[in-house]
Design a protein around this motif. Structure first.
Motif, short mmCIF file in Angstrom:
data_model
loop_
_atom_site.label_atom_id
_atom_site.label_comp_id
_atom_site.label_asym_id
_atom_site.label_seq_id
_atom_site.Cartn_x
_atom_site.Cartn_y
_atom_site.Cartn_z
N GLU A 109 0.90 -1.03 0.09
CA GLU A 109 0.04 0.06 0.06
C GLU A 109 0.65 1.25 0.05
O GLU A 109 1.87 1.31 0.82
CB GLU A 109 -0.98 0.09 1.14
CG GLU A 109 -1.70 -1.13 1.02
CD GLU A 109 -3.08 -0.97 2.47
OE1 GLU A 109 -2.55 -0.58 3.43
OE2 GLU A 109 -4.03 -1.58 2.16
N GLN A 115 1.52 5.77 -0.70
CA GLN A 115 0.67 7.02 -0.65
C GLN A 115 1.43 8.11 -1.69
O GLN A 115 0.78 8.99 -1.83
CB GLN A 115 0.64 7.33 0.76
CG GLN A 115 2.46 7.88 1.22
CD GLN A 115 2.22 8.39 2.79
OE1 GLN A 115 1.52 9.48 2.93
NE2 GLN A 115 2.97 7.87 3.39
N CYS A 140 -1.50 0.84 -6.72
CA CYS A 140 -1.76 2.08 -6.30
C CYS A 140 -3.41 2.65 -6.47
O CYS A 140 -3.80 2.12 -7.82
CB CYS A 140 -0.77 3.25 -6.74
SG CYS A 140 0.75 3.01 -6.47
N GLU A 141 -3.91 3.33 -5.66
CA GLU A 141 -5.22 3.72 -6.12
C GLU A 141 -5.10 4.89 -7.08
O GLU A 141 -3.89 5.52 -7.51
CB GLU A 141 -5.70 4.56 -4.88
CG GLU A 141 -5.93 3.60 -3.61
CD GLU A 141 -7.10 2.57 -3.97
OE1 GLU A 141 -7.96 3.18 -4.48
OE2 GLU A 141 -6.94 1.59 -3.45
N THR A 178 -6.05 7.72 -7.39
CA THR A 178 -5.81 8.94 -7.12
C THR A 178 -4.48 9.22 -6.16
O THR A 178 -4.13 10.44 -5.94
CB THR A 178 -6.96 9.23 -5.89
OG1 THR A 178 -6.95 8.52 -4.87
CG2 THR A 178 -8.43 9.43 -6.71
N THR A 203 -1.64 12.44 -10.82
CA THR A 203 -1.99 10.86 -10.26
C THR A 203 -1.67 9.77 -11.15
O THR A 203 -1.63 9.81 -12.24
CB THR A 203 -3.51 11.06 -9.97
OG1 THR A 203 -4.08 11.06 -11.10
CG2 THR A 203 -4.03 12.49 -9.13
#
Length: 132
Positions: free
Chosen positions: A71, A73, A99-100, A102, A118
């Motif tokens: 995970e 950031q 990754c997300e 966003t 992003t």
């Protein structure tokens, strides 16, 4: 966040000094930040068989994943380019995997050239595990 961001930029730039780029002489560095706050530097590693070359971004991801992180950031990518560097398609696909959409990605070029984007903006309409 601004002080942290500058630290991450500095780490990505520092990683370029360790890049193994005897063929292209085009070093790239990356700094990947996990959600747990751990930082992973990556650099590009070339090979005479060019298809076996590994980009800085993927090096950082694979290093983090091999140590149990999944995970993330934030990602900084730095290169010696006049404009902010652009990651290749393979690296963009790896970003999508872990990754997300966003998650922020900061692209860094020479002389302070910056672009924040992003993961989703880097690879819109991406192929991912939901498609299988």
């Amino acid at each position: 966040m601004e002080n942290q961001q500058q630290t991450w930029i500095d780490l990505a730039i520092a990683a370029m000094d360790k890049a193994y780029v005897p063929y292209s002489n085009f070093p790239v560095g990356a700094c990947l930040v996990s959600k747990s706050g751990k930082v992973y530097q990556g650099l590009n590693i070339e090979n005479a068989s060019f298809g076996l070359t590994n980009c800085a971004e993927r090096t950082a991801f694979f290093k983090a994943i091999s140590e149990g992180e999944q995970e993330f950031q934030y990602l900084v990518i730095a290169g010696h380019t006049p404009d902010p560097i652009s990651p290749c398609g393979a690296c963009r696909q790896v970003m999508v995997e872990f990754c997300e959409p966003t998650m922020p990605v900061l692209l860094v070029g020479d002389e302070g050239a910056l672009k924040e984007t992003t993961v989703g903006e880097l690879l819109p309409y991406s192929f991912n595990g939901k498609d299988l």
